[in-house]
Design a protein around this motif. Structure first.
Motif, PDB file in Angstrom:
ATOM      1  N   GLY A 240       0.806  -1.348  -0.044  1.00  0.00           N
ATOM      2  CA  GLY A 240       0.294  -0.072   0.012  1.00  0.00           C
ATOM      3  C   GLY A 240       0.885   1.162   0.153  1.00  0.00           C
ATOM      4  N   LEU A 241      -0.128   2.098  -0.173  1.00  0.00           N
ATOM      5  CA  LEU A 241       0.461   3.794  -0.567  1.00  0.00           C
ATOM      6  C   LEU A 241      -0.635   5.057  -0.023  1.00  0.00           C
ATOM      7  CD1 LEU A 241       3.251   5.855  -0.833  1.00  0.00           C
ATOM      8  CD2 LEU A 241       2.152   5.911  -3.022  1.00  0.00           C
ATOM      9  N   VAL A 242      -0.110   5.746   1.040  1.00  0.00           N
ATOM     10  CA  VAL A 242      -1.266   6.847   1.791  1.00  0.00           C
ATOM     11  C   VAL A 242      -0.427   7.908   1.220  1.00  0.00           C
ATOM     12  CG1 VAL A 242      -2.198   7.413   3.486  1.00  0.00           C
ATOM     13  CG2 VAL A 242      -1.238   5.940   3.255  1.00  0.00           C
ATOM     14  N   GLY A 243      -1.924   8.507   0.387  1.00  0.00           N
ATOM     15  CA  GLY A 243      -1.502   9.722  -0.509  1.00  0.00           C
ATOM     16  C   GLY A 243      -2.375  10.770  -0.209  1.00  0.00           C
ATOM     17  N   ASP A 244      -2.167  11.820  -0.924  1.00  0.00           N
ATOM     18  CA  ASP A 244      -2.641  13.223  -0.316  1.00  0.00           C
ATOM     19  C   ASP A 244      -4.092  13.185  -0.790  1.00  0.00           C
ATOM     20  OD1 ASP A 244      -1.308  15.080   0.708  1.00  0.00           O
ATOM     21  OD2 ASP A 244      -0.116  15.362  -0.443  1.00  0.00           O
ATOM     22  N   THR A 245      -4.420  12.449  -2.093  1.00  0.00           N
ATOM     23  CA  THR A 245      -5.951  11.723  -2.661  1.00  0.00           C
ATOM     24  C   THR A 245      -5.544  10.475  -3.790  1.00  0.00           C
ATOM     25  OG1 THR A 245      -5.791  12.442  -5.173  1.00  0.00           O
ATOM     26  CG2 THR A 245      -5.868  14.430  -3.866  1.00  0.00           C
ATOM     27  N   ASP A 246      -6.477  10.003  -3.731  1.00  0.00           N
ATOM     28  CA  ASP A 246      -6.374   8.342  -4.215  1.00  0.00           C
ATOM     29  C   ASP A 246      -6.046   8.465  -5.533  1.00  0.00           C
ATOM     30  OD1 ASP A 246      -8.413   7.675  -1.970  1.00  0.00           O
ATOM     31  OD2 ASP A 246     -10.330   8.030  -3.345  1.00  0.00           O
ATOM     32  N   GLN A 247      -6.275   9.597  -6.186  1.00  0.00           N
ATOM     33  CA  GLN A 247      -5.853   9.770  -7.515  1.00  0.00           C
ATOM     34  C   GLN A 247      -4.790   9.809  -7.214  1.00  0.00           C
ATOM     35  OE1 GLN A 247      -7.882   8.805 -10.009  1.00  0.00           O
ATOM     36  NE2 GLN A 247      -5.837   8.921 -11.222  1.00  0.00           N
ATOM     37  N   ALA A 248      -3.405  10.719  -6.291  1.00  0.00           N
ATOM     38  CA  ALA A 248      -1.675  10.388  -5.971  1.00  0.00           C
ATOM     39  C   ALA A 248      -1.598   9.238  -5.940  1.00  0.00           C
ATOM     40  CB  ALA A 248      -1.820  11.870  -5.357  1.00  0.00           C
ATOM     41  N   ALA A 249      -1.805   8.734  -4.950  1.00  0.00           N
ATOM     42  CA  ALA A 249      -1.859   7.147  -4.301  1.00  0.00           C
ATOM     43  C   ALA A 249      -1.330   6.205  -5.323  1.00  0.00           C
ATOM     44  CB  ALA A 249      -1.688   7.259  -2.859  1.00  0.00           C
ATOM     45  N   ALA A 250      -2.494   6.401  -6.424  1.00  0.00           N
ATOM     46  CA  ALA A 250      -3.081   5.382  -7.263  1.00  0.00           C
ATOM     47  C   ALA A 250      -1.542   5.186  -8.701  1.00  0.00           C
ATOM     48  CB  ALA A 250      -4.254   5.151  -7.719  1.00  0.00           C
ATOM     49  N   ALA A 287      -7.060  -6.259  -0.790  1.00  0.00           N
ATOM     50  CA  ALA A 287      -6.146  -6.510  -0.245  1.00  0.00           C
ATOM     51  C   ALA A 287      -4.848  -4.875  -1.123  1.00  0.00           C
ATOM     52  CB  ALA A 287      -5.293  -7.236  -0.908  1.00  0.00           C
ATOM     53  N   LEU A 288      -5.216  -4.525  -1.679  1.00  0.00           N
ATOM     54  CA  LEU A 288      -4.078  -3.510  -1.951  1.00  0.00           C
ATOM     55  C   LEU A 288      -4.863  -1.210  -1.112  1.00  0.00           C
ATOM     56  CD1 LEU A 288      -3.952  -2.869  -5.946  1.00  0.00           C
ATOM     57  CD2 LEU A 288      -2.076  -3.766  -3.329  1.00  0.00           C
ATOM     58  N   MET A 289      -3.674  -1.354  -0.457  1.00  0.00           N
ATOM     59  CA  MET A 289      -4.035  -0.313   0.613  1.00  0.00           C
ATOM     60  C   MET A 289      -3.623   1.100  -0.098  1.00  0.00           C
ATOM     61  SD  MET A 289      -5.547  -1.686   3.106  1.00  0.00           S
ATOM     62  CE  MET A 289      -6.138  -3.453   3.582  1.00  0.00           C
ATOM     63  N   VAL A 290      -4.265   1.833  -1.298  1.00  0.00           N
ATOM     64  CA  VAL A 290      -3.745   2.896  -1.772  1.00  0.00           C
ATOM     65  C   VAL A 290      -4.703   3.745  -2.006  1.00  0.00           C
ATOM     66  CG1 VAL A 290      -2.890   3.293  -4.020  1.00  0.00           C
ATOM     67  CG2 VAL A 290      -2.201   1.164  -3.214  1.00  0.00           C
ATOM     68  N   GLY A 291      -3.995   4.872  -1.187  1.00  0.00           N
ATOM     69  CA  GLY A 291      -5.302   5.790  -0.941  1.00  0.00           C
ATOM     70  C   GLY A 291      -5.407   7.175  -0.781  1.00  0.00           C
ATOM     71  N   GLU A 292      -5.962   7.775  -0.003  1.00  0.00           N
ATOM     72  CA  GLU A 292      -6.196   9.089   0.935  1.00  0.00           C
ATOM     73  C   GLU A 292      -6.386   8.738   2.372  1.00  0.00           C
ATOM     74  OE1 GLU A 292      -8.684  10.310   2.241  1.00  0.00           O
ATOM     75  OE2 GLU A 292     -10.310   9.085   1.851  1.00  0.00           O
ATOM     76  N   PRO A 293      -5.984   9.308   2.895  1.00  0.00           N
ATOM     77  CA  PRO A 293      -5.350   8.372   4.377  1.00  0.00           C
ATOM     78  C   PRO A 293      -6.744   8.085   4.653  1.00  0.00           C
ATOM     79  CG  PRO A 293      -4.353  10.686   4.691  1.00  0.00           C
ATOM     80  CD  PRO A 293      -4.879  10.627   3.531  1.00  0.00           C
ATOM     81  N   SER A 294      -8.327   8.391   4.639  1.00  0.00           N
ATOM     82  CA  SER A 294      -9.570   7.742   5.685  1.00  0.00           C
ATOM     83  C   SER A 294      -9.702   6.640   5.023  1.00  0.00           C
ATOM     84  CB  SER A 294     -10.270   8.861   5.298  1.00  0.00           C
ATOM     85  OG  SER A 294     -10.362   9.886   4.189  1.00  0.00           O
ATOM     86  N   PHE A 295      -9.474   6.900   3.554  1.00  0.00           N
ATOM     87  CA  PHE A 295      -9.996   5.765   2.388  1.00  0.00           C
ATOM     88  C   PHE A 295      -9.378   4.703   2.661  1.00  0.00           C
ATOM     89  CE2 PHE A 295      -9.014   2.676  -1.112  1.00  0.00           C
ATOM     90  CZ  PHE A 295     -10.340   2.591  -1.543  1.00  0.00           C
ATOM     91  N   VAL A 296      -7.887   4.795   3.737  1.00  0.00           N
ATOM     92  CA  VAL A 296      -7.108   3.537   3.711  1.00  0.00           C
ATOM     93  C   VAL A 296      -7.350   2.887   5.213  1.00  0.00           C
ATOM     94  CG1 VAL A 296      -4.671   3.392   4.463  1.00  0.00           C
ATOM     95  CG2 VAL A 296      -5.161   4.156   1.885  1.00  0.00           C
ATOM     96  N   ALA A 297      -7.563   4.061   6.198  1.00  0.00           N
ATOM     97  CA  ALA A 297      -7.521   3.594   7.465  1.00  0.00           C
ATOM     98  C   ALA A 297      -9.390   3.075   7.814  1.00  0.00           C
ATOM     99  CB  ALA A 297      -7.712   5.053   8.233  1.00  0.00           C
TER     100      ALA A 297
END
Length: 345
Positions: A240-250, A287-297
């Motif tokens: 996974g990766l946390v980004g400022d936005t879902d699109q940025a992380a993906a 299974a992939l934890m990729v997105g903005e912080p609240s989505f990933v949490a």
């Protein structure tokens, strides 16, 4: 179950940038890795784990050495392997290395032992691949004995016997924490429960909730062996990766993720990775934890509920050949945004 711990696992990958196709030098990548661990500590994360590989594209053949360097630059974060390939190692040396790390770090060392997903270490160290299971079972038995006793009497098939020799140094912690890293083999889950070892489950594809029967098997085996919930801890290793936005992380994660898994797929007979498959794994149950912080949490919290409660979740980001900047930003967001959200649930 206490407050969920959040951490990072790294494979110290030395691969070319999937966009520019430029590969950093080994020295630069190692310096960046130490920066990542230092930042993870400052961001308030609980654990940093380092894998072990014996392949050209990885720098983590001696994880305890790297972690010892990181120990001098950090204060609170726990440091461990992810995983120690115990089948190909000498348990005496493993215990000595991590006991030394424990002393350097002030009692922050842990070991996650497993078989590993590559086989290069077997011919490298003169071992037979057909002894895969026997080696691991025997060496795990010795490692646990070394953890519990200073002067050890032990004999097995694959290593000379110990006849009361002392194994030094001893760690600062009374017992080095030893987790058992597993994939999807039921016998491994049952073994961890029967031994009363905390469990670290690698979930890198599919839907995490499907691992619930195996985790239940672990807990049932542990309770039959007389262990309580305070001992039978479950952690999950995710990509996974946390980004400022879902699109940025993906967009940051996909190119390296696709390159890595397509390359491994050629070795193992898997098809090439597509963006559609990647996006499917980013959905709430994937299974992939990729997105903005609240989505990933929210995804992590749901995974914990589906699996009966998790004590630790570690994020693997380096497999995606991330550039240094999104990697560092991901660590910041994981520690400063995601972890507090999960600790408050």
């Amino acid at each position: 179950m206490g407050v969920m711990q959040i951490g990072i696992d790294s494979f110290a990958a030395l691969v070319e940038d999937p966009i520019t196709h430029v590969k950093p030098t080994a020295a630069v990548r190692m310096a960046r890795l130490l920066e990542e661990i230092e930042l993870a500590d400052k961001a308030g994360l609980d654990f940093f784990g380092l894998g072990e590989h014996h392949r050209e594209e990885y720098l983590d053949a001696a994880p305890a050495v790297i972690l010892a360097a990181a120990a001098t630059q950090t204060k609170n974060i726990r440091l461990g392997s992810a995983v120690t390939v115990l089948s190909a190692a000498d348990p005496v040396r493993v215990h000595q290395e991590f006991a030394t790390l424990d002393l350097i770090s002030g009692g922050r060392a842990e070991i996650v032992v497993g078989r590993g997903s590559f086989i290069e270490s077997f011919p490298l160290f003169g071992l037979k691949l057909e002894d895969y299971d026997d080696l691991f079972i025997e060496k795990l038995d010795l490692l646990l004995k070394l953890r519990d006793e200073t002067y050890v009497n032990w004999s097995g098939k694959h290593r000379p016997a110990l006849t009361g020799q002392g194994v030094f140094p001893r760690p600062l912690q009374k017992k080095l924490p030893v987790w058992l890293g597993v994939g999807g083999t039921p016998a491994s889950f049952a073994r961890a429960g029967a031994l009363g070892l905390p469990l670290m489950v690698a979930i890198i594809g599919g839907e995490p909730h499907r691992f619930r029967p195996l985790i239940d098997l672990y807990r049932e085996a542990g309770k039959r062996a007389g262990y309580g919930d305070d001992v039978l801890k479950v952690g999950v290793h995710v990509l996974g990766l946390v980004g400022d936005t879902d699109q940025a992380a993906a967009d940051a994660f996909f190119p390296g993720y696709a390159a890595a898994f397509t390359k491994i797929g050629k070795e193992r007979g898997w098809p090439a990775v597509t963006r559609g498959q990647f996006e499917a794994l980013r959905r709430p149950k994937g299974a992939l934890m990729v997105g903005e912080p609240s989505f990933v949490a929210d995804k992590v919290a749901q995974m914990s509920e589906d699996l009966g409660g998790l004590e630790r979740v570690t994020f693997q980001m380096s497999v995606a050949a991330l550039r240094h900047e999104p990697m560092m930003r991901g660590i910041e967001l994981l520690g400063e945004k995601v972890a507090p959200l999960l600790r408050s649930k």
